[in-house]
Structure formats: structure tokens, C-alpha cells
Design an enzyme around this catalytic site. Structure first.
Site, PDB file in Angstrom:
ATOM      1  N   ASP A  72       3.569  34.604 163.090  1.00 50.03           N
ATOM      2  CA  ASP A  72       3.088  33.227 163.206  1.00 50.03           C
ATOM      3  C   ASP A  72       4.199  32.438 163.886  1.00 50.03           C
ATOM      4  OD1 ASP A  72       2.089  30.685 162.972  1.00 50.03           O
ATOM      5  OD2 ASP A  72       2.265  30.564 160.794  1.00 50.03           O
ATOM      6  N   LYS A 121       6.648  24.712 170.933  1.00 52.72           N
ATOM      7  CA  LYS A 121       5.266  25.188 171.007  1.00 52.72           C
ATOM      8  C   LYS A 121       4.338  24.128 171.594  1.00 52.72           C
ATOM      9  CE  LYS A 121       1.687  27.202 168.007  1.00 52.72           C
ATOM     10  NZ  LYS A 121       1.418  27.696 166.636  1.00 52.72           N
ATOM     11  N   GLU A 154      -5.054  31.679 164.927  1.00 53.72           N
ATOM     12  CA  GLU A 154      -4.439  31.428 163.627  1.00 53.72           C
ATOM     13  C   GLU A 154      -5.464  31.281 162.496  1.00 53.72           C
ATOM     14  OE1 GLU A 154      -1.966  28.052 164.368  1.00 53.72           O
ATOM     15  OE2 GLU A 154      -0.523  29.197 165.574  1.00 53.72           O
ATOM     16  N   ASP A 160      -6.552  24.019 159.623  1.00 55.79           N
ATOM     17  CA  ASP A 160      -5.208  24.443 160.040  1.00 55.79           C
ATOM     18  C   ASP A 160      -4.465  23.250 160.638  1.00 55.79           C
ATOM     19  OD1 ASP A 160      -2.959  25.613 161.052  1.00 55.79           O
ATOM     20  OD2 ASP A 160      -3.981  27.160 162.201  1.00 55.79           O
TER      21      ASP A 160
END
Length: 539
Positions: free
Chosen positions: A11, A72, A173, A195
Site C-alpha cells: 500500500d 502520491k 485499494e 477509502d
């Protein structure tokens, strides 16, 4: 004894990262000492090397221009995108434009791409896993936000390659979280995976029926996360400091970084208790002044509720696309550190009419799910809800039916879009369109490609362009090329072309905007093989 089929489940998060493995039929998060979660932070050191994780995070208030966090949010984006330009205004490190409209960061006297920064984190996770396992690890399954574009997924793969990892699958994810949760609970239910991480927000609706994990829909906002909550607390801190001392800290990167770190601590404290207090000493450095700051959980609600409420229409869109109502959702699974905030959990309950379950760790469930997927792909033993382990044949029978989160289209005359692959199509999926030459003896055709839902090309994310070259000379309209667009199981776009008349394959190359050209990737790999030397001293 070394296990040959170990696959890292990774992750790679905005704020924190983690990796997990399946060994002896059990999935577990890899540790280094007491650390299970690694801050996604990279810092340049004076010797030309890089620090990663907690060591790098501690340097944020020392020299914030040499410490990169939240990378990210930038990966696979075009430098000119509104998201990148907004990010440039909020971070102390310097972001500049690289080749092919890519994003570069000036760090340690060098210009580094975002994939190089991300590869440092991935290499740290790889080394950490090999140290814990006592063996080499090469294969990985990496989880990415469900709404990542083709260029963002490609960039993540390149980062893994630079880190010495062979990515056997890129998994969304929320799907990874559902996979871990489904194995734990052994269910036949419809679930929503909410999420909310440090930089992105996704919601995915899935139907889990024993070993079949079917994604019904996914929706998201790609620049919404815990970083935005931290920014609101930071602004409150700056205002308090100005009241206490009569100085405005805006423009002082080092001082703001001291406060940004404290803002995150306040947010974490308020996730567990009704009030939080911090004292930030000697701000700015050498001034002898300090900040005494207190915030209640009630006040936090007031300042961040508009941000958290932005998740509501995203959830409603996902349910609409899936064709289900909130009452038809059996369970809500929380993923990402931001879901620890009490207001977030209350908003989730408002949206779905039921409280989310909190039996799994939202910080590590994605890595665990990615590891389970890796084990299943290699036919290894994987954990089962009953407490036993599955045989390889059962592992291979686990079925993931994921969807593409955004439509894929090509530009047409007048600036419009011809949608080739519709949003929510089950992947892998492919569609073919015919393209014809418009001029005599035309030797190539250039096709503009985008992802998004707007009927106007400019309202979508431009991925790049496909060039069909080497066409035979003929009068206009005589050469018809069938172009097949395929989105594979990793969510990546592949393009093939065929001359309809001759049956010969044509050359079809995709230039991805914001991505690194192959020659730049090769140069990075060469640099990685060459030991770094300290940057030259300042003149």
C-alpha cells in the site's frame, strides 16, 4: 527455509505506506522493530543519499526544502494540471517541470522525477520485508486508488521497477481492502468500501459472494484527503500565532513546516479525545517565541466539515451507478487514516444509514488484501475466515471482477469526445474503432486520448495521443485502420492497430503526457546503478 512464492502486498500511500506478506497460510503486516506503518517521506542527506520514513519525517522542520511528502498526489500528473499547481503553493520543496510535461522535484542538488521519489519508499519497504523474512523478495502486488488514471498507474509500475520489484498485478485499494475483509468474514454481502486517505478519496460498492468479489461501481475525488484537514488546522495555528505574537508566519517555509507537523498531531489526538493541546517551541527557529495552541473536537468539526461533506456526493454517485440504495448496503468498511476522525465516521453513518464496522485496521487492510491477491495469483496458501488455510486450487478460484472507474474516449472534430470504453465496464475490456485517412498518401494518423465523463474533450483528463505510423500510400479514405483499445487487469491501457484491407498490423504508439519517456526511465535506471556522490558545495 526460504519460501519461493513470497509476494509483497504494498500500500503506497500519500501519508503512510505499508507492506504485507502471506506465510504459512497467514497474512501479516511486515514490521521493522515496532514500526508497521512507514511515513511516505523522502529526505535528501548531505552525503548524497536519501532517508526514508520516520528518519526523513524528523528532518521536515530542519530543512523542509529537502524533504518530500505527499508525492502520491503528484505521481503521473501533468505539470500544468490544476492539482499540481495547487500543490506547489502548499509545500516547501520546489516542484518544476520535466520532460514530456512531467513533474520533477529539486532535491539534494538534483532534479528527481516523482517516480524516483516513490521508488525510494518502495525500495525501503522491499528492504524492510527482506530483513524481516530473511530472504530476497522480487514480486509484488501494488494497490492504487481506484480512480487512478492510466498515467498514474503506469508511473507507479515504473517506480516499482526502479525499486527492483516485479509487479505481477496492480489492484485497486478498495478492492484489496474488500479482499482482506471478505477472507476475514467469509461473507455473502454487499459492501461499501469508504477509502479516505491522506491525499485521495474513493468509494467502491462490491458484492462479495464467497470467493467472488464483484465491483459494482467506483467513484472518487482525486485531490481530497487528510492533508486538506491538516491544512485547515495549520491555518488556525498561524492565526493563533499572529494573535499571540503579532507576526504572520506565511512565507516562512521552515516555521510553517513546524506547525504542519504539529497540526497532524492535533488531528490524531482529536481522533481519540475531545480536546488537544500542543506547544511548539522556538518558532521560527532562533526567535525564542513559542506557540501554545488548543483545539476541541467540536471546533475541529466546524473547520473541516465542508471538506468531509465533499465525500457525500461521491458516495451517492457510486450507489447510483451501481443501481443500489443505501438500505441495500449491508456493511461499510473504512480504509485510510482519515477515517479515524469521529466526524468522518458520523458522515459515513449519515450517508449509508448505518454505522461503519471498525473491526479491521484501516491503516493496514489494503496491504493485507494486496498480499492475499499476490498469494492467490501464485497459487499459494491463503488465510480463510474459518481459521484454516485454503489449498492452492481454492486460492486460484478466487475471482475478482473489477471495473474501470472512468470512461476512455478519443477526440473528435469540434473538440468533442467519442467514448470508446464506458465507465464501470468490467475489466479486462476492449473495444475497437475504425479510423480512416483524410488526405492523399497520408502516412500517419494521430488520435487524442482522454479519460473522464465530459462530452467536451477539454473537460476530461488528457492521457496523451496514439500515433498510427507506417501507413501505405493511397488516396484519402482508402486506408482504414481498426484500432483496439484494451484496459487490462491492472487498469492500464494497451493499444493495437490493424489495416482492415491488408490484415497487416500497424505501428501504434501511445505518448502518455506527464509520464516519463523511455530514454528518461533508462537514464534513471543507470543512475540507480551508479553510487550517488555528494552534491557540490555552494559557491
Amino acid at each position: 527455509m526460504a519460501e519461493p512464492n513470497i509476494v509483497l502486498g504494498i500500500d503506497l500511500g500519500t501519508t503512510n505506506s505499508a507492506c504485507a506478506v502471506v506465510r504459512d497460510g497467514r497474512a501479516s503486516v511486515v514490521r521493522r522493530g515496532d514500526d508497521r506503518i512507514v511515513p511516505s517521506v523522502v529526505a535528501a542527506l548531505s552525503n548524497g543519499q536519501f532517508a526514508v520514513g520516520n528518519e526523513a519525517k524528523q528532518l521536515r522542520s530542519v530543512d523542509p526544502t529537502q524533504v518530500v511528502y505527499s508525492a502520491k498526489r503528484l505521481i503521473g500528473r501533468r505539470f500544468s494540471s490544476p492539482e499540481v499547481q495547487r500543490h506547489r503553493e502548499t509545500v516547501p520543496y520546489r516542484i518544476v517541470e520535466g520532460p514530456n510535461e512531467s513533474v520533477m522535484i529539486e532535491l539534494g542538488g538534483r532534479r528527481l522525477s516523482i517516480v524516483e521519489i516513490s521508488s525510494q519508499i518502495l525500495r525501503y519497504l522491499k528492504d524492510m520485508a527482506e530483513e524481516a523474512l530473511g530472504q530476497r523478495v522480487k514480486k509484488a502486488v501494488i494497490a492504487v486508488p481506484a480512480n487512478f488514471t492510466d498515467s498514474q498507474r503506469s508511473a507507479t509500475r515504473i517506480a516499482a521497477r526502479l525499486a527492483g520489484l516485479d509487479v505481477i498485478r496492480v489492484i485497486n485499494e478498495p478492492t484489496a481492502a474488500a479482499l482482506a475483509y471478505g477472507y476475514i468474514e467469509d461473507m455473502d454481502r454487499r459492501i461499501a468500501v469508504y477509502d479516505f486517505g491522506g491525499g485521495t478519496f474513493d468509494v467502491t460498492i462490491l458484492q462479495i459472494t464467497r470467493n467472488v468479489f464483484e465491483v459494482l461501481s467506483t467513484s472518487g475525488e482525486m485531490f481530497l484527503g487528510g492533508d486538506d484537514l491538516d491544512a485547515e488546522i495549520l491555518e488556525r495555528m498561524v492565526a493563533t500565532y499572529q494573535v499571540q505574537h503579532g507576526f504572520n508566519l506565511h512565507g516562512d517555509a521552515r516555521a510553517l513546516e513546524q506547525l504542519r507537523i504539529a497540526a497532524e498531531q492535533v488531528k490524531i489526538q482529536l481522533s481519540e479525545q475531545p480536546s488537544a493541546s500542543v506547544r511548539v517551541e522556538n518558532i521560527p527557529k532562533g526567535s525564542g517565541r513559542h506557540l501554545d495552541f488548543s483545539l476541541s473536537e467540536r471546533d475541529l468539526r466546524t473547520i473541516v466539515e465542508p471538506i468531509v461533506r465533499r465525500t457525500t456526493p461521491v458516495c451517492e454517485d457510486a450507489m447510483r451507478v451501481a443501481g443500489v440504495s443505501a438500505e441495500q448496503i449491508d456493511e461499510i468498511v473504512l480504509v485510510g487514516g482519515t477515517t479515524r476522525v469521529p466526524l468522518v465516521r458520523e458522515v459515513v453513518e449519515d450517508i449509508f444509514g448505518k454505522a461503519p464496522q471498525t473491526s479491521i485496521n484501516p491503516m493496514s487492510v489494503v496491504a493485507v488484501g494486496a498480499a492475499i491477491q499476490g498469494a492467490a495469483l501464485l497459487g499459494s496458501l491463503v488465510p480463510m475466515a474459518t481459521g484454516g488455510v485454503s489449498a492452492p486450487s481454492a486460492a486460484q478460484s478466487a475471482v475478482l471482477l473489477d471495473v474501470t472507474p472512468r470512461s476512455l474516449g478519443v477526440g473528435t472534430i469540434g473538440g468533442n469526445v467519442d467514448f470508446i470504453i464506458e465507465r464501470n465496464s468490467v475489466i479486462p475490456v476492449e473495444q475497437t474503432r475504425l479510423f480512416t485517412t483524410t488526405a492523399d498518401n497520408q502516412r500517419f494518423v494521430r488520435i487524442q486520448v482522454c479519460q473522464g465523463e465530459s462530452s467536451e474533450f477539454g473537460g476530461n483528463t488528457k492521457l496523451g495521443e496514439v500515433t498510427l505510423s507506417g501507413l501505405r500510400q493511397a488516396p484519402r479514405g482508402s486506408v482504414t485502420v481498426a484500432v483496439t483499445f484494451e484496459i487490462n487487469t491492472d487498469g492500464l491501457l494497451e493499444v493495437r492497430a490493424l489495416d482492415q484491407d491488408t490484415g497487416q498490423e500497424q505501428i501504434a504508439t501511445m505518448r502518455v503526457l506527464g509520464g516519463l519517456p523511455q530514454e528518461e526511465v533508462d537514464a534513471i535506471l543507470e543512475r540507480a546503478r551508479t553510487p550517488a556522490s555528494p552534491p557540490p558545495p555552494p559557491q
